[in-house]
Motif scaffolding. Sequence first.
Motif, short mmCIF file in Angstrom:
data_model
loop_
_atom_site.label_atom_id
_atom_site.label_comp_id
_atom_site.label_asym_id
_atom_site.label_seq_id
_atom_site.Cartn_x
_atom_site.Cartn_y
_atom_site.Cartn_z
N LYS A 68 13.14 17.52 24.14
CA LYS A 68 11.88 18.13 24.59
C LYS A 68 11.96 18.40 26.09
CE LYS A 68 6.98 17.19 25.39
NZ LYS A 68 7.08 17.54 26.82
N SER A 74 3.61 18.13 22.36
CA SER A 74 4.15 17.60 21.10
C SER A 74 3.16 17.88 19.98
CB SER A 74 4.38 16.09 21.21
OG SER A 74 5.20 15.79 22.30
N THR A 83 4.45 24.93 22.33
CA THR A 83 4.62 23.69 21.56
C THR A 83 6.11 23.45 21.33
OG1 THR A 83 4.74 24.59 19.33
CG2 THR A 83 2.53 24.28 20.25
N VAL A 84 6.41 22.24 20.88
CA VAL A 84 7.82 21.92 20.60
C VAL A 84 8.39 22.85 19.52
CG1 VAL A 84 7.78 19.54 21.40
CG2 VAL A 84 7.08 20.03 19.06
N PRO A 98 6.54 17.18 15.06
CA PRO A 98 7.21 16.14 15.85
C PRO A 98 6.80 14.75 15.41
CG PRO A 98 5.39 17.11 17.09
CD PRO A 98 5.43 17.83 15.77
N ARG A 101 4.40 11.51 19.91
CA ARG A 101 4.10 12.39 21.03
C ARG A 101 4.78 11.96 22.31
NH1 ARG A 101 -0.64 15.51 20.69
NH2 ARG A 101 -1.40 15.43 18.57
N LEU A 110 13.02 13.63 20.98
CA LEU A 110 11.91 13.78 20.04
C LEU A 110 12.50 14.19 18.69
CD1 LEU A 110 8.78 13.65 20.02
CD2 LEU A 110 8.76 16.09 20.48
N ILE A 112 12.16 15.88 15.13
CA ILE A 112 11.35 16.91 14.49
C ILE A 112 11.77 16.92 13.03
CG2 ILE A 112 10.75 19.38 14.46
CD1 ILE A 112 10.12 18.35 17.19
N TYR A 223 18.11 21.76 20.20
CA TYR A 223 18.04 20.77 19.12
C TYR A 223 19.30 20.86 18.29
CZ TYR A 223 16.97 24.71 16.13
OH TYR A 223 17.05 25.91 15.45
#
Length: 242
Positions: A68, A74, A83-84, A98, A101, A110, A112, A223
């Motif tokens: 992140k 989050s 947003t993520v 996610p 937070r 983070l 997901i 990611y």
Amino acid sequence: MQIRLDKYLADMGIGTRSQVKQYIRKKQVFVNGNFPKGPEQKVGEEDIISFQGKEISYQKYEYYLFYKPQGCVSAVTDQHHKTVLDYFPENRRKGLFPVGRLDIDTEGFLLITNDGGLAHNLLAPGKHVPKTYFAKVSGRVTEEEVQKFAKGVDIGEKGLTLPAKLNLLSVEEELSQVELTITEGKFHQVKRMFQAVGKEVLYLKRISMGGLGLDESLMPGEYRAITEEELQKITKQWMMET
Ligand code: URA
């Protein structure tokens, strides 16, 4: 469960529904070694599907380790901020959320996923999944504060925080760099713990959760899928607690 081939491919992130229809038409997709009849052909878990010569296997659940960046929230949707999920391609976002937070100005690890069960277990207060943060903190963090954090501090909630492990990495008059491991997830917990001892967190990055570390090869905003081995490692964390 049987679903349409075009949906299957889109769910797997191969492309949008219209893109995957084209791939099927261009004979880039095989089902059990044969060209499919069309995008509407029904397929299920027992079928072997390949795309451009590579076999793909259908997974109900997806798990991503996301770095992140600062400046995004989050959440799945937000009226004002990125947003993520904005860091994931549109055709991948469905069902993803996610796990827990991080504040808008916090960066780092983070998870997901679309697996509600995993999220529930990782976040359940009784499971005590460890989360480690790297922080830059105003002023000189002392050994006395290390002891205080180990006993628990008063952040204005019922009772003290659970014992937390504070590691001093570098300590100077104006700024200290520390690592802090906590096993609960109260709102703004790290910032409030330092506030409780008269200090301010100037920079915060989560570097691990549940035994999984932030991947050094990821840049903020990137990611990657987590491996089967990593999934087992993180799952073990709460199995030990139950
Ligand atoms: N603690 C905080 O204060 N902020 C975060 O983002 C995570 C933990």
